[in-house]
Design an enzyme around this catalytic site. Structure first.
Site, mmCIF file in Angstrom:
data_model
loop_
_atom_site.group_PDB
_atom_site.id
_atom_site.type_symbol
_atom_site.label_atom_id
_atom_site.label_comp_id
_atom_site.label_asym_id
_atom_site.label_seq_id
_atom_site.Cartn_x
_atom_site.Cartn_y
_atom_site.Cartn_z
ATOM 1 N N GLN A 14 -15.168 2.419 0.482
ATOM 2 C CA GLN A 14 -14.059 1.882 -0.104
ATOM 3 C C GLN A 14 -13.666 3.002 -1.189
ATOM 4 O OE1 GLN A 14 -15.752 -1.146 -2.814
ATOM 5 N NE2 GLN A 14 -14.033 -1.607 -3.726
ATOM 6 N N ASP A 45 0.836 -1.203 0.141
ATOM 7 C CA ASP A 45 0.003 0.008 -0.036
ATOM 8 C C ASP A 45 0.747 1.248 0.013
ATOM 9 O OD1 ASP A 45 -3.280 0.572 1.067
ATOM 10 O OD2 ASP A 45 -1.824 2.124 0.927
ATOM 11 N N ILE A 46 0.515 2.209 -0.870
ATOM 12 C CA ILE A 46 1.232 3.537 -1.075
ATOM 13 C C ILE A 46 1.328 4.359 0.201
ATOM 14 C CG2 ILE A 46 -0.308 4.843 -2.252
ATOM 15 C CD1 ILE A 46 1.753 5.666 -4.333
ATOM 16 N N HIS A 69 -6.899 -6.013 2.258
ATOM 17 C CA HIS A 69 -5.746 -5.100 2.961
ATOM 18 C C HIS A 69 -5.120 -6.379 4.170
ATOM 19 C CE1 HIS A 69 -6.953 -0.957 2.380
ATOM 20 N NE2 HIS A 69 -8.213 -1.650 1.882
ATOM 21 N N ASN A 125 -13.060 -3.348 2.413
ATOM 22 C CA ASN A 125 -14.167 -2.142 2.368
ATOM 23 C C ASN A 125 -15.120 -2.013 1.090
ATOM 24 O OD1 ASN A 125 -12.914 -0.800 4.757
ATOM 25 N ND2 ASN A 125 -11.340 -0.031 3.525
ATOM 26 N N HIS A 153 -10.346 -5.562 -3.237
ATOM 27 C CA HIS A 153 -9.055 -5.894 -2.832
ATOM 28 C C HIS A 153 -9.159 -6.100 -1.063
ATOM 29 C CE1 HIS A 153 -9.838 -1.482 -2.473
ATOM 30 N NE2 HIS A 153 -8.931 -1.411 -1.375
HETATM 31 P P1 AMP Z 1 -9.752 1.170 0.430
HETATM 32 O O1 AMP Z 1 -10.352 2.383 1.111
HETATM 33 O O2 AMP Z 1 -10.102 -0.095 0.963
HETATM 34 O O3 AMP Z 1 -10.158 1.427 -1.140
HETATM 35 O O4 AMP Z 1 -8.476 1.360 0.088
HETATM 36 C C1 AMP Z 1 -7.674 1.784 -0.843
HETATM 37 C C2 AMP Z 1 -5.980 1.805 -0.517
HETATM 38 O O5 AMP Z 1 -5.462 1.909 -1.629
HETATM 39 C C3 AMP Z 1 -5.627 2.777 0.455
HETATM 40 O O6 AMP Z 1 -5.220 2.080 1.373
HETATM 41 C C4 AMP Z 1 -4.654 3.477 -0.492
HETATM 42 O O7 AMP Z 1 -3.667 3.836 0.417
HETATM 43 C C5 AMP Z 1 -4.213 2.485 -1.369
HETATM 44 N N1 AMP Z 1 -3.675 2.992 -2.763
HETATM 45 C C6 AMP Z 1 -4.289 3.816 -3.596
HETATM 46 N N2 AMP Z 1 -3.362 4.199 -4.632
HETATM 47 C C7 AMP Z 1 -2.340 3.345 -4.533
HETATM 48 C C8 AMP Z 1 -1.236 3.115 -5.302
HETATM 49 N N3 AMP Z 1 -1.021 3.765 -6.471
HETATM 50 N N4 AMP Z 1 -0.425 2.164 -4.966
HETATM 51 C C9 AMP Z 1 -0.598 1.132 -3.822
HETATM 52 N N5 AMP Z 1 -1.808 1.393 -2.912
HETATM 53 C C10 AMP Z 1 -2.519 2.584 -3.464
#
Ligand code: AMP
Ligand code: ZN
Length: 123
Positions: free
Chosen positions: A92, A31-32, A100, A87, A98
């Protein structure tokens, strides 16, 4: 592939990511914006919206990979536990299914994403 989807772009190689697992159907990457060192996202390569949309076989396959990866991440990073999070709806942000994996540490642990990546991928 959904053209505007950020995870489809990662899967497609249009956006860089720190990949820690890949097979024909599944990709896992760091995760970024990690909640803790080793925060990982496990995603199906096919664009699927959410928990209700994913079919049971795909979900089971993803969970199995998530189970194995969690064990590896916790062991390599010496974490003390972990949470699996998924989420939906307004919870989400990225509209591509996805899971986590969020490692938990008994003491506040700081490790930058490059260090985490090196440890997990053994590079
Ligand atoms: P969610 O709220 O479950 O949709 O979480 C989305 C997740 O994606 C968050 O924890 C973000 O930090 C992560 N995210 C968004 N863009 C990227 C990316 N380019 N590379 C890695 N993780 C990402
Ligand atoms: Zn997508």
């Amino acid at each position: 592939m959904k053209v505007e989807c950020i995870f489809c772009k990662i899967i497609n190689g249009e956006i860089p990511s720190k990949k820690i697992y890949e097979d024909e159907n599944v990709l896992a990457f760091l995760d970024i914006n990690p909640s803790s060192p080793g925060h990982t996202l496990v995603v199906p390569k096919r664009h699927i919206l959410d928990f209700q949309e994913i079919d049971d076989d795909d979900l089971l396959n993803l969970m199995k990979i998530c189970k194995n990866l969690s064990k590896k991440i916790v062991s390599v990073l010496d974490a003390d536990g972990y949470s699996i999070l998924q989420n939906n709806g307004i919870a989400q942000d990225v509209k591509h299914f996805h899971l986590h994996i969020i490692p938990k540490y008994s003491n506040d642990k700081t490790m930058d994403i490059d260090e985490v990546y090196k440890k997990i991928t053994n590079e």
